[in-house]
Design a protein around this motif. Structure first.
Motif, PDB file in Angstrom:
ATOM      1  N   PHE A  55       0.837  -1.203   0.000  1.00  0.00           N
ATOM      2  CA  PHE A  55       0.000   0.000   0.000  1.00  0.00           C
ATOM      3  C   PHE A  55       0.869   1.248   0.000  1.00  0.00           C
ATOM      4  O   PHE A  55       1.890   1.320   0.695  1.00  0.00           O
ATOM      5  CB  PHE A  55      -0.898  -0.007   1.237  1.00  0.00           C
ATOM      6  N   THR A  56       0.445   2.266  -0.766  1.00  0.00           N
ATOM      7  CA  THR A  56       1.161   3.541  -0.820  1.00  0.00           C
ATOM      8  C   THR A  56       0.228   4.651  -1.268  1.00  0.00           C
ATOM      9  O   THR A  56      -0.778   4.395  -1.933  1.00  0.00           O
ATOM     10  CB  THR A  56       2.360   3.456  -1.794  1.00  0.00           C
ATOM     11  N   ALA A  61      -0.048  11.225  -4.645  1.00  0.00           N
ATOM     12  CA  ALA A  61       0.748  12.435  -4.433  1.00  0.00           C
ATOM     13  C   ALA A  61       1.393  12.898  -5.728  1.00  0.00           C
ATOM     14  O   ALA A  61       1.573  14.103  -5.956  1.00  0.00           O
ATOM     15  CB  ALA A  61       1.809  12.184  -3.364  1.00  0.00           C
ATOM     16  N   GLY A  62       1.715  11.929  -6.611  1.00  0.00           N
ATOM     17  CA  GLY A  62       2.316  12.294  -7.890  1.00  0.00           C
ATOM     18  C   GLY A  62       1.378  13.067  -8.804  1.00  0.00           C
ATOM     19  O   GLY A  62       1.836  13.715  -9.755  1.00  0.00           O
ATOM     20  N   LEU A  63       0.067  12.999  -8.532  1.00  0.00           N
ATOM     21  CA  LEU A  63      -0.883  13.745  -9.362  1.00  0.00           C
ATOM     22  C   LEU A  63      -0.762  15.251  -9.163  1.00  0.00           C
ATOM     23  O   LEU A  63      -1.228  16.025 -10.008  1.00  0.00           O
ATOM     24  CB  LEU A  63      -2.321  13.315  -9.035  1.00  0.00           C
ATOM     25  N   PHE A  64      -0.165  15.675  -8.052  1.00  0.00           N
ATOM     26  CA  PHE A  64      -0.104  17.104  -7.733  1.00  0.00           C
ATOM     27  C   PHE A  64       1.183  17.764  -8.219  1.00  0.00           C
ATOM     28  O   PHE A  64       1.511  18.868  -7.794  1.00  0.00           O
ATOM     29  CB  PHE A  64      -0.254  17.301  -6.217  1.00  0.00           C
ATOM     30  N   THR A  65       1.895  17.092  -9.117  1.00  0.00           N
ATOM     31  CA  THR A  65       3.040  17.736  -9.747  1.00  0.00           C
ATOM     32  C   THR A  65       2.546  18.769 -10.770  1.00  0.00           C
ATOM     33  O   THR A  65       1.395  18.724 -11.208  1.00  0.00           O
ATOM     34  CB  THR A  65       3.934  16.699 -10.441  1.00  0.00           C
ATOM     35  N   THR A  66       3.418  19.653 -11.145  1.00  0.00           N
ATOM     36  CA  THR A  66       3.024  20.768 -12.017  1.00  0.00           C
ATOM     37  C   THR A  66       2.515  20.282 -13.370  1.00  0.00           C
ATOM     38  O   THR A  66       1.478  20.738 -13.868  1.00  0.00           O
ATOM     39  CB  THR A  66       4.212  21.721 -12.222  1.00  0.00           C
ATOM     40  N   SER A  67       3.225  19.332 -13.979  1.00  0.00           N
ATOM     41  CA  SER A  67       2.851  18.886 -15.317  1.00  0.00           C
ATOM     42  C   SER A  67       1.496  18.165 -15.312  1.00  0.00           C
ATOM     43  O   SER A  67       0.676  18.364 -16.216  1.00  0.00           O
ATOM     44  CB  SER A  67       3.934  17.962 -15.887  1.00  0.00           C
TER      45      SER A  67
END
Length: 296
Positions: A55-56, A61-67
């Motif tokens: 589980f992670t 969290a990676g969805l909130f990067t700028t790109s």
């Protein structure tokens, strides 16, 4: 034991017997489970897992990067633009056919074409628009050579934001026609007659009576068109490739199996799309239920 009594074994057999008319639903249930429910469950679970299955929350969290946030924002803007424009044009066409006094024979072919065009997407639609409005497309070349209008110099590019929006309109407008036509049909003649007797003009009738009744249907259809455009994958990939940073293209890049791809980040991208389209569809269902109270 009398002849009217039923043994326990016979009663159990009667309880578990499946009526024959349910057999016709089984293919639909199997299709839904195999190609909708199970893939959706895999996406949701994969969005919260690492490659080794633990589980992670790093994928989300990676969805909130700028790109990625920029891709979601561009996708939302394209979906909103195509939904609003498609609903406006589709409503005007449907109102002209139902209430505008056009010949009755036009309605049948229009609805038939709308049923076909609303499902026409993917590679064939992308090719059709490239052949028509692309850099060397039929309309582009004709306007430049015969009329003196260069679409490229005017800023129009089929591989851009507005190019994809115009392409989406091909199936957004027919879908609006199909959904809003029954709602316009549901406007009762007595309402117009009552408004006329009370001295209301045609504009006042539409502003005070017809439009408020149709507003939930219109807003609900806009929400459905938004979800329809936001989830369009094949058309965007076939038309723009990697030239436009939108969610479906990022999703395709993550799950196609390249060395640099991250399938679980792709699951998170798909999970975000499911949330957005789910909210839009829930809004459509709620508004549709409100409109049906008037149109029954």
């Amino acid at each position: 034991m009398s002849s009217n009594e039923v043994t326990p074994d016979a009663a159990a057999g009667q309880r578990i017997r499946l009526p024959l008319h349910w057999l016709g639903v089984l293919p639909f249930v199997a299709f839904t489970v195999l190609f909708l429910i199970l893939p959706t469950m895999k996406i949701v679970l994969g969005a919260f897992q690492t490659p080794d299955g633990t589980f992670t929350l790093e994928n989300l969290a990676g969805l909130f990067t700028t790109s990625i946030m920029s891709a979601y924002w561009i996708s939302i803007k394209i979906s909103l633009a195509s939904a609003i424009l498609g609903s406006m044009i589709g409503f005007a066409v449907a109102a002209a056919v139902v209430l505008g006094g056009l010949p009755q024979w036009i309605r049948g072919p229009l609805l038939t074409f709308s049923g076909v065009a609303s499902n026409f997407a993917g590679v064939p639609l992308a090719f059709a628009f490239l052949a028509t409005l692309g850099p060397v497309g039929l309309v582009t070349v004709f306007l430049k050579t015969q009329v003196g209008i260069d679409l490229r110099s005017l800023g129009f590019n089929i591989l851009s934001f507005w190019g994809l929006t115009v392409t989406y309109l091909f199936f957004q407008i027919p879908l609006m026609i199909l959904i809003i036509t029954p709602a316009i049909d549901g406007l009762k003649r007595e309402w117009r007659e009552a408004a006329s007797i009370l001295g209301a003009t045609n504009f006042q009738y539409w502003r005070l009576v017809a439009f408020p009744i149709l507003l939930p249907s219109i807003l609900g259809t806009i929400a459905l068109l938004f979800a329809n455009a936001f989830g369009a994958v094949a058309t965007a990939i076939a038309l723009t490739g990697s030239s436009l940073n939108i969610v479906p293209i990022l999703l395709f890049a993550q799950i196609r199996g390249d060395v640099l791809g991250n399938p679980h980040l792709g699951y998170a991208l798909a999970f975000g799309m499911i949330l957005v389209t789910g909210v839009a569809n829930a809004l459509y269902i709620w508004l549709r239920a409100r409109s049906e109270r008037w149109l029954k």
